[in-house]
Design an enzyme around this catalytic site. Structure first.
Site: not given
Length: 519
Positions: A106, A181, A205
């Site tokens: 990420k 996210s 997330s």
């Protein structure tokens, strides 16, 4: 980065000191202003000595794997789901438990030499000088890191359409979002672009994007996995963890990344309790649920926003667990229904506070990320107008709440979360895990015509079942359980603190029994 000894500490004039006094609510006459100018200047002389000292180096600054390919942004042909921000290749050790595994990160996870954007144009151009501890551990285990994955701007959304680098779709259903996210961390493994990914989880997330991408995703117990070198939101509920196609891969990654971050004998991450260790997670994949007890959290079902297909799929999955020998019982935690308002207040005032402190914060013992502090301070001052509507909403709400109520509501929200933790623990003393839908609804449809209000309005609704477990610090794992109308559904298992092994065992047993894509 400029050396700290290049800084000059300026001393305020009496006029400036008077302005600062008024802003601080102090009533000082001219004689007092003169006295305090002398006292303040003495403090600033000490500050200048600190500024003149060299920045110390710690183990986090040691880059072990320096053979790194140039990074690039893939085009739509190479990346049809828009999962990647930057692609590259960094090979780890020649052998290890993750040898041959390709893993994406990420884009809030630092890797020296590659831009880290947090999904926002505000941070474009920031290149960290360190490797996050989890990245080093993956490389030490023989993994190959293959790029930085798209994410919601500053991780401030549970959808996947607020990144400054574009919307991320789930590979399972054209025109549907992958959730956020950690949106790219869900889409890339699901598309076969990498074997697994590391995501981040402050409100759900990892689990949301895994559920909507048909992956296994684990939000570990708070502090089990070090957060050193990862852009934070709130130290009380920052998490990073694996997103993978199988339970076994997720467990293998956890064995590598979990454990206390001690460098040079010093504790780097204040989130971690002393002595926390990884467990034998792959050894927990016994496939035997005889004697396992599971509490069915009824408040996780039947939300106003729930899709009937989701509730039905998870109820059917619970019957599979019963058929494998698990005993189940309905349980209730009334505070669970307050997840979104509690999480919203806590994240608004807690997360914005850290954002104002240049993403680094104060008042903790551990390593301070100095080059992020300097870069974010400069970028924020010049580019604050580029913050996404989600962050701007929180900034304005926080300003009003602090003006009217100080942090009274933040404190109450945290106490309500503490009460929820106590109530979950009552049931977890009697059961090995709790079970509920990961998200109440099926993946959102992509809708580029949404106005600002409607787009922001749906960014938190899919966190209704996930968000509270960030605040209560319990481990929570999602495993795919069905695919009605081609849209993945996740079943979430929640365990006692530091009992990830129970979750892996239950999830592995379920995974071995069903073909979720045919359900």
């Amino acid at each position: 980065m400029p050396s700290s000894n290049e800084q000059t500490i300026h001393q305020p004039s009496q006029e400036r000191l008077a302005e600062l006094a008024v802003a601080a609510g102090l009533r000082l006459n001219q004689d007092e202003i003169e006295d305090y100018q002398e006292l303040v200047n003495a403090t600033l002389e000490d500050a200048e000595r600190v500024a003149g000292a060299d920045n110390p180096q710690f183990g986090v600054h040691d880059i072990k794997y320096t053979d790194r390919s140039p990074g690039y942004r893939p085009d739509a042909t190479e990346d049809p789901y828009n999962a990647w921000i930057t692609k590259f290749t960094v090979e780890g050790a020649e052998s290890g438990p993750l040898s041959g595994m390709e893993i994406g990160l990420k884009d809030n996870i630092a890797l020296a030499g590659y831009e880290m954007t947090c999904g926002s144009s505000v941070l474009e151009g920031y290149v960290p000088q360190i490797d996050a501890t989890v990245a080093t551990r993956l490389l030490d285990a023989g993994a190959t890191l293959t790029g930085k994955l798209n994410m919601e701007s500053f991780a401030w959304s549970g959808s996947s359409d607020t990144s400054d680098f574009g919307t991320v779709e789930t590979p399972h259903a054209e025109g549907h979002l992958t959730g956020g996210s950690s949106s790219g961390s869900g889409a890339a493994p699901a598309a076969g672009d990498c074997d697994a990914a590391l995501g981040g989880d402050q409100g759900g997330s990892i689990r949301v994007s895994s559920a909507w991408s048909g992956l296994v995703g684990l939000k570990p117990t708070t502090g089990l996995v070090p957060y050193t070198g990862i852009f934070p939101i709130d130290r009380g509920y920052d998490h990073t963890g694996p997103q993978a196609k199988t339970v076994e891969d997720a467990a293998a990654i956890m064995e590598v990344i979990a454990g206390e971050d001690l460098q040079d004998g010093l504790k780097m991450d204040p989130r971690q309790p002393r002595g926390v260790e990884a467990d034998d997670y792959t050894g927990a994949l016994e496939g035997d649920l005889d004697g396992v007890s599971i509490g069915v959290l009824e408040e996780g079902f039947g939300w106003e926003s729930s899709d009937e297909e989701v509730d039905t799929a998870v109820r059917d999955a619970i019957e599979v667990l019963e058929g494998l020998g698990a005993e189940t019982e309905s349980v209730s935690v009334d505070t669970h229904r307050l997840t979104v308002p509690i999480w919203t207040v806590a994240a608004t005032q807690g997360g914005i506070s850290l954002l104002k402190d240049e993403g680094v914060g104060t008042n903790y013992k551990g390593w301070y990320w100095d080059d992020l502090l300097e870069a974010f301070s400069k970028f924020r001052e010049a580019r604050a107008h580029e913050f996404p509507p989600t962050v701007k909403t929180s900034l304005l709400a926080d300003a009003h709440l602090r003006d009217e109520y100080s942090i009274e509501l933040y404190a109450k929200a945290k106490n309500l979360a503490l009460d929820a933790e106590r109530k979950y623990n009552v049931h977890l003393e009697e059961h090995d895990a709790l079970v509920l839908p990961t998200t109440p609804m099926l993946p959102y449809e992509r809708d580029d015509s949404l106005n600002r209000v409607d787009r922001v309005g749906r960014t938190l609704g899919n966190l209704a079942n996930t968000g509270m477990f960030d605040l209560t610090n319990h481990p929570a794992l999602t495993v795919p359980c069905a695919k009605p109308d081609g849209l993945p559904v996740g079943m979430m298992l929640v365990g006692s603190h530091l009992d990830e092994t129970a979750l892996f065992n239950i999830a592995s047993s379920f995974e071995a029994e069903v073909d979720w894509e045919q359900r």
